[in-house]
Design a protein around this motif. Structure first.
Motif, short mmCIF file in Angstrom:
data_model
loop_
_atom_site.label_atom_id
_atom_site.label_comp_id
_atom_site.label_asym_id
_atom_site.label_seq_id
_atom_site.Cartn_x
_atom_site.Cartn_y
_atom_site.Cartn_z
N SER A 1 0.85 -1.19 0.00
CA SER A 1 0.00 0.00 0.00
C SER A 1 0.88 1.24 0.00
N GLY A 2 0.27 2.38 -0.26
CA GLY A 2 0.99 3.63 -0.18
C GLY A 2 1.39 4.25 -1.50
N GLY A 3 1.12 3.56 -2.60
CA GLY A 3 1.44 4.14 -3.89
C GLY A 3 0.52 5.30 -4.23
N GLY A 4 0.85 5.98 -5.32
CA GLY A 4 0.01 7.10 -5.74
C GLY A 4 0.72 7.98 -6.73
N LEU A 5 0.14 9.15 -6.94
CA LEU A 5 0.68 10.14 -7.86
C LEU A 5 1.34 11.25 -7.05
N VAL A 6 2.56 11.59 -7.42
CA VAL A 6 3.31 12.62 -6.71
C VAL A 6 4.12 13.42 -7.72
N GLN A 7 4.37 14.67 -7.40
CA GLN A 7 5.21 15.50 -8.28
C GLN A 7 6.68 15.18 -8.06
N ALA A 8 7.47 15.44 -9.08
CA ALA A 8 8.91 15.26 -8.95
C ALA A 8 9.43 16.05 -7.75
N GLY A 9 10.32 15.41 -7.00
CA GLY A 9 10.85 16.02 -5.79
C GLY A 9 10.08 15.67 -4.54
N GLY A 10 8.92 15.07 -4.71
CA GLY A 10 8.09 14.70 -3.58
C GLY A 10 8.49 13.38 -2.96
N SER A 11 7.67 12.95 -1.99
CA SER A 11 7.97 11.74 -1.23
C SER A 11 6.73 10.86 -1.13
N LEU A 12 6.99 9.57 -1.00
CA LEU A 12 5.96 8.59 -0.70
C LEU A 12 6.56 7.54 0.22
#
Length: 123
Positions: free
Chosen positions: A7-18
């Motif tokens: 779990s924990g995937g998703g859409l994020v902008q470059a430079g972000g974190s997951l």
């Protein structure tokens, strides 16, 4: 048998974190080294990171070293992948996998796999 659920995937902008999580059930979690792999469209599945049964040693692909951190909590039967400074080239389906005793970089040597979670990094 070991069942793994990411779990924990998703859409994020470059430079972000997951932070990805992988919850295990079934056989004794602490008997298994754990790995994270990823597969982008049209590419082979590749090694990302692995952690030994105790959590005392970790291993990373050169492409993620210094940006990703793998860890495990044997009391919670969970392995994590903290991903920082994400890049568009990190976009892939991420899989966790379990291997009896010793970690390895080779995906085919892992015994159990989760269903995967999509990570998409936009530029």
């Amino acid at each position: 048998q070991v069942q793994l659920v990411e779990s924990g995937g998703g859409l994020v902008q470059a430079g972000g974190s997951l932070r990805l999580s992988c919850a295990a059930s079934g056989r004794t979690f602490s008997n298994y080294a754990m790995g994270w792999f990823r597969q982008a469209p049209g590419k082979e599945r590749e090694f990302v990171a692995a952690v030994t049964v105790s959590g005392g040693n970790t291993y990373y692909a050169d492409s993620v070293k210094g940006r990703f951190t793998i860890s495990r909590d044997n009391a919670k039967n969970t392995v994590y992948l903290q991903m920082n400074s994400l890049k568009p080239e990190d976009t892939a389906v991420y899989y966790c996998a379990a291997k009896r005793r010793y970690m390895d970089y080779e995906a085919t040597l892992y015994d159990y796999w989760g269903q995967g979670t999509q990570v998409t990094v936009s530029s």
